[in-house]
Write an enzyme that holds these catalytic residues in place. Structure first.
Site: not given
Length: 419
Positions: A98, A127
């Site tokens: 990420r 996330d």
């Protein structure tokens, strides 16, 4: 109804159901141009036809960057060198991807003159934190749009219905049961039957690894060479970081290596259950640990294990671009100089068995460790060492302190009193 003044937004785009729906939702609700950005970090066939799909969804363009080597070199191998594993099992495949995606997303935003960035992470997951902490660290001026925290879509069925109403091309169906994330390092599985931690994963769920029962009946030996903690060759063949991982994914998957079933603690406070396939990463972690055991002194090795726990926590929590992670990397880098050499492993039906290790910086000395006659270690010296090392235990006993819940008789010191 237009929500805010946004001219152009860069969306982290995968082409899946959520991000396909987000494109028209952004245009309808923010009245802005949508530029889609995709990071190629090893998704493979998932990238096929992506540009056409993005344009048909309403995006003005799709930008794809091949980041596989950067991902392997600057992110995955840093996690490897640190020995970072989250909650004893998870090799951080999604977590570490990420910040790389978000970093390039910010760069693309600068290149195209965007004033906002968007992602498809839900309000329940990790996330959203990883993306947004990276945006914050690299350009806090950008407006952040997280549709899952704003829209009325609440289920997969809602999203499919929304897409159909707008003729958005999506391949998802209401019968799809698993949520997956794939990159160079791993393939994760969540949802469906896995939401009950009592359910054993179905064999048909796995996509990149053979079951140990079906793996070859003959073991396979491999040799992995390192230079200063970084893998550089497999079986004597020099490869790039991404090539090494790809090769070991194929070999490890063939032998049923790298399956993990984990109930983990999400950053947002809830527990979740995920199943991960990480063949190459599991092999590299095992080899790296074995080489470190050969070349690092006891105090450094033990302290590095403590650092690894914190490092994993930072990666999992999205704090990649943080002063502490940078400081821990400085420590890790300082330990990796002697981590040079070769480890031989035997792969057999889901198992990684160490078959040998060698290094020019080995701290293992046969003449020191031998049980036979030697001239470098005087065994009688051990008596004084034990006396000093055990002194706190001796004092504890003399003071009559309890041991394992048992009351010890208090010694009588009266006979030592002076007249």
């Amino acid at each position: 109804m237009v929500k805010a003044q946004v001219k152009r937004v860069v969306l982290a785009y995968s082409g899946g159901l959520d991000t396909s729906v987000i494109v028209p939702w952004l245009r309808e609700n923010y009245g802005c141009e949508v530029v889609c950005f995709t990071a190629d970090i090893g998704q493979g066939e998932e990238l096929e036809g992506l540009e056409e799909k993005a344009l048909r969804s309403g995006a003005s363009r799709l930008i794809i960057r091949d980041l596989k080597e950067e991902f392997a070199r600057d992110y995955l191998f840093r996690v490897l060198r640190a020995g970072a594993v989250y909650e004893r099992k998870y090799l951080l495949g999604t977590s570490i991807a990420r910040p790389l995606i978000a970093k390039h997303q910010v760069e693309v935003a600068h290149e195209v003159g965007a004033d906002a960035v968007a992602h498809g992470a839900t309000g329940k997951g990790n996330d959203q934190v990883r993306f947004e902490l990276t945006y914050m660290a690299l350009d806090p001026r950008l407006k952040v749009i997280a549709p899952w925290r704003e829209w009325d879509i609440r289920s997969r069925q809602d999203a499919i219905r929304y897409a159909r109403e707008r003729n958005i091309p999506v391949t998802a169906t209401e019968k799809s049961i698993y949520s997956r994330d794939r990159n160079l390092w791993h393939l994760s599985h969540e949802g469906g039957p896995l939401e009950d931690p009592w359910n054993e994963p179905e064999e048909g769920m796995y996509l990149i690894s053979t079951s140990p029962e079906s793996a070859p009946d003959e073991p396979e030996y491999i040799e992995i060479s390192f230079e200063s903690g970084t893998p550089v060759a497999v079986n004597g063949v020099t490869m790039s970081p991404a090539q090494i991982i790809n090769h070991l994914n194929a070999v490890g998957g063939h032998h049923g290596i790298g399956r993990v079933d984990l109930v983990e603690s999400r950053l947002v406070g809830m527990k979740s259950r995920g199943v991960y396939e990480t063949p190459g990463g599991t092999i590299l972690m095992a080899a790296h640990r074995e080489l470190e055991s050969l070349v690092l002194d006891r105090d450094t090795l033990h302290f590095k294990d403590l650092v690894a726990l914190k490092y994993a926590e930072l990666v999992y929590s999205g704090m990649w671009f943080s002063p502490l992670r940078e400081a821990l990397d400085a420590f890790v880098d300082s330990t990796q100089g002697p981590v040079t050499g070769t480890v031989r492993l035997k792969l057999y039906k889901g198992n990684i068995i160490v078959a040998g290790r060698t290094s020019p910086f080995s701290l293992y000395r046969e003449d020191f460790a031998t049980f036979g006659q030697d001239d470098v270690y005087n065994q009688s010296d051990a008596k004084g060492f034990i006396n000093l090392f055990g002194l706190p235990l001796k004092v504890r006993a003399l003071n009559g302190l309890p041991v394992s819940g048992l009351e010890m008789p208090k010694p009588d010191y009266s006979r030592f009193k002076r007249d």
